[in-house]
Each structure stands twice: as structure tokens, then as C-alpha cells.
Design a protein around this motif. Structure first.
Motif, PDB file in Angstrom:
ATOM      1  N   LEU A 293       0.834  -1.206   0.000  1.00  0.00           N
ATOM      2  CA  LEU A 293       0.000   0.000   0.000  1.00  0.00           C
ATOM      3  C   LEU A 293       0.866   1.253   0.000  1.00  0.00           C
ATOM      4  O   LEU A 293       0.588   2.225  -0.716  1.00  0.00           O
ATOM      5  N   GLN A 294       1.922   1.235   0.799  1.00  0.00           N
ATOM      6  CA  GLN A 294       2.794   2.402   0.859  1.00  0.00           C
ATOM      7  C   GLN A 294       3.466   2.655  -0.497  1.00  0.00           C
ATOM      8  O   GLN A 294       3.577   3.796  -0.942  1.00  0.00           O
TER       9      GLN A 294
ATOM     10  N   CYS B 272       4.727   8.131  -2.394  1.00  0.00           N
ATOM     11  CA  CYS B 272       5.940   8.155  -3.217  1.00  0.00           C
ATOM     12  C   CYS B 272       7.114   7.643  -2.385  1.00  0.00           C
ATOM     13  O   CYS B 272       7.461   8.231  -1.360  1.00  0.00           O
ATOM     14  N   VAL B 273       7.738   6.550  -2.840  1.00  0.00           N
ATOM     15  CA  VAL B 273       8.904   5.997  -2.145  1.00  0.00           C
ATOM     16  C   VAL B 273      10.091   5.899  -3.102  1.00  0.00           C
ATOM     17  O   VAL B 273      10.931   5.022  -2.990  1.00  0.00           O
TER      18      VAL B 273
ATOM     19  N   ARG C 227      -2.496   9.158   1.556  1.00  0.00           N
ATOM     20  CA  ARG C 227      -1.081   9.136   1.949  1.00  0.00           C
ATOM     21  C   ARG C 227      -0.941   9.192   3.464  1.00  0.00           C
ATOM     22  O   ARG C 227      -0.150   8.465   4.062  1.00  0.00           O
ATOM     23  N   ARG C 228      -1.703  10.082   4.069  1.00  0.00           N
ATOM     24  CA  ARG C 228      -1.616  10.223   5.523  1.00  0.00           C
ATOM     25  C   ARG C 228      -2.085   8.948   6.236  1.00  0.00           C
ATOM     26  O   ARG C 228      -1.455   8.498   7.197  1.00  0.00           O
TER      27      ARG C 228
ATOM     28  N   HIS D 298     -11.806   3.842   5.582  1.00  0.00           N
ATOM     29  CA  HIS D 298     -11.831   5.088   4.810  1.00  0.00           C
ATOM     30  C   HIS D 298     -10.965   4.955   3.560  1.00  0.00           C
ATOM     31  O   HIS D 298     -11.327   5.436   2.482  1.00  0.00           O
ATOM     32  N   MET D 299      -9.827   4.280   3.700  1.00  0.00           N
ATOM     33  CA  MET D 299      -8.936   4.089   2.560  1.00  0.00           C
ATOM     34  C   MET D 299      -9.619   3.272   1.467  1.00  0.00           C
ATOM     35  O   MET D 299      -9.516   3.614   0.271  1.00  0.00           O
ATOM     36  N   VAL D 300     -10.316   2.214   1.837  1.00  0.00           N
ATOM     37  CA  VAL D 300     -11.039   1.400   0.849  1.00  0.00           C
ATOM     38  C   VAL D 300     -12.065   2.260   0.116  1.00  0.00           C
ATOM     39  O   VAL D 300     -12.180   2.202  -1.118  1.00  0.00           O
ATOM     40  N   SER D 301     -12.798   3.063   0.864  1.00  0.00           N
ATOM     41  CA  SER D 301     -13.810   3.944   0.241  1.00  0.00           C
ATOM     42  C   SER D 301     -13.169   4.921  -0.726  1.00  0.00           C
ATOM     43  O   SER D 301     -13.695   5.160  -1.822  1.00  0.00           O
ATOM     44  N   GLU D 302     -12.036   5.487  -0.338  1.00  0.00           N
ATOM     45  CA  GLU D 302     -11.325   6.437  -1.212  1.00  0.00           C
ATOM     46  C   GLU D 302     -10.865   5.755  -2.498  1.00  0.00           C
ATOM     47  O   GLU D 302     -10.937   6.331  -3.583  1.00  0.00           O
ATOM     48  N   LEU D 303     -10.372   4.516  -2.381  1.00  0.00           N
ATOM     49  CA  LEU D 303      -9.802   3.826  -3.539  1.00  0.00           C
ATOM     50  C   LEU D 303     -10.869   3.291  -4.487  1.00  0.00           C
ATOM     51  O   LEU D 303     -10.643   3.200  -5.692  1.00  0.00           O
TER      52      LEU D 303
END
Length: 261
Positions: free
Chosen positions: A54-55, A60-61, A74-75, A215-220
Motif C-alpha cells: 500500500l505504501q 511516493c517511495v 497518503r496520511r 476510509h482508505m477502501v472507500s477512497e480507492l
């Protein structure tokens, strides 16, 4: 009905089977617990690859740095990485949750050699498949990790997020609550490190990481119905793989108890 609630309803039978699994009651001695930990540690380890996937996908890595994805996602990812990769142990020293688990295993004299050899094999540049074969990893433990890495290698962030969220972050607080119940009363040894590890997960995942992951799943997924369908499929697969692993550990403990009698 919200899409997240539809996923929860679809996977609830599997989730309930895990929360009520007989393996928790079957752990009665430190030897039983050590058998559990010696298999479960591989799931603790491969969790970090889900998180790192996920990261890699959502932040950006690489250099030069450029903004990647949305600031909100990102946060979310970076806050979870911070806690999972660099939490603190009982003495207040920085430690990943995997390292905390190894500390717990060492405190009960569980065998850490297989997982350490596995990690050393990967560090030496051997592939996952080669490392599985060379070290003769238990077939059900291997199947669990293969399920995890099939999602990691999909390269599709919403699928990784689904496995991470519904197979781990949303499940673990309730699952570990089932495990911890009466554990220190049943097992006559010092379990303070292991209980600390469990309680950290119950606290962090229940209060912070679980809601953040939802929340991340909803965003994606947004309004893409196919992505939401993918999430249902991936969540089911993750929970089914965990059930197979739990069944395997349960059977190992039962065999050990029969031989002990």
C-alpha cells in the motif's frame, strides 16, 4: 446501503467462524500456545508486505519525490506504517509489531528458528517460492502467505486495501479479544509480552487503524462498482485462508495433546 456495509454483510459468516473458532479454547498450556505462535508468526510477518504494498502504491517511495495519490490516503497509510513498523515495546524501545511478536515467542521459549531462517533466506536474495521449498514451510502456512502475496502482486491498490482492511485491520481486534480471553489464567507461565502485543493490536486497530483502513477502501473504490465487487471477493479469500490456517493450528494442538496424554 453503503458499499462498506455490503462487504461486511457478505463476509460476516466467515468473520464469525473466525471469532468463534475452537482454536482459542484449545490453547491450554504454554506448549499449545507455542504451537499457535510458531505458525501464526508467518501471518504476522506477511502482514507487513501488505502494508508496504500500500505504501509503495499510494505514496511516493522513490527519488525524485513527486506527489502520489491523494493527501488523505497518503496520511492514512503513513500513519499506519509508523505504528506497525516502529511502535514501542514494553520498555519503550522502538520495535515493529513483528519484532514484538518475536519477543513474545522468545519469552515463552517458542521456536523462532523457522521464521528467522525464512527471513534470512529472503535477505540472501532467494525468492519466496525457493525459500518455502528450501525450508519446508508447513503447507497451510505457505498457502496463507501465497494468498497474501497473490494480492500484493496484483498491483491493484483497492484489492490490497481490501485484504489489509477486512482480512486484518477490521478482524484482528475482535479476533485477538477472543484469543486473549482467560489466556493468562489457562497458561501457567509469564505471558506479559504476548498479552502486550495482543493489547497493542486491539487498541490500535480497533480505535485507529480499522476505521482509517475502511476510509482508505472507500477512497480507492469511489463509485466504481467493479472495484467494490473485487473487494468482496478479496475479503472472502483472505478470511477463508485464515480459516484454513486456524484449522491447521487447531489440529496440530489436538495432535500434540493426544500424544502428551
Amino acid at each position: 446501503m453503503k458499499a462498506i456495509e455490503k462487504i461486511k454483510m457478505a463476509i460476516d459468516p466467515l468473520r464469525q467462524a473466525l471469532l468463534k473458532h475452537p482454536v482459542y479454547e484449545e490453547i491450554r498450556t504454554v506448549d499449545d500456545l507455542n504451537l499457535f505462535m510458531e505458525s501464526h508468526v508467518f501471518a504476522v510477518w506477511d502482514f507487513m508486505s501488505l502494508l508496504k504494498a500500500l505504501q509503495i502504491e499510494l505514496t511516493c517511495v522513490k527519488i525524485p519525490w513527486t506527489p502520489s495519490g491523494t493527501p488523505a490516503v497518503r496520511r492514512l497509510v503513513n500513519e499506519i506504517v509508523l505504528a506497525e513498523e516502529t511502535d514501542v515495546d514494553m520498555q519503550g524501545n522502538p520495535a515493529s509489531h513483528f519484532e514484538l511478536y518475536l519477543q513474545a515467542m522468545q519469552s515463552t521459549k517458542a521456536d523462532t528458528l523457522p521464521i528467522e531462517q525464512f527471513i534470512n533466506s529472503l535477505k540472501a536474495g532467494n525468492s519466496l517460492d525457493n525459500s518455502y521449498d528450501r525450508l519446508e514451510i508447513d503447507k497451510d502456512v505457505r498457502a496463507f502467505m501465497e494468498c497474501t502475496f497473490s494480492v500484493v502482486h496484483s498491483g491493484e491498490p483497492h484489492k490490497v486495501a481490501a485484504a489489509f482492511t477486512f482480512g486484518r485491520e477490521d478482524l484482528i481486534p475482535d479476533m485477538f479479544t477472543s484469543l486473549i480471553k482467560d489466556l493468562d489464567r489457562k497458561v501457567a507461565t509469564d505471558l506479559s509480552v504476548f498479552i502486550y502485543y495482543l493489547e497493542r493490536h486491539i487498541e490500535l486497530d480497533g480505535d485507529e487503524h480499522g476505521p482509517m483502513a475502511m476510509h482508505m477502501v472507500s477512497e480507492l473504490c469511489g463509485t466504481d462498482w467493479q472495484k467494490w465487487e473485487d473487494c468482496v471477493h478479496i475479503a472472502r479469500r483472505a478470511l477463508q485462508a485464515r480459516l484454513i490456517l486456524w484449522d491447521s493450528i487447531y489440529q496440530k494442538i489436538q495432535r500434540r495433546q493426544m500424544h502428551a496424554d
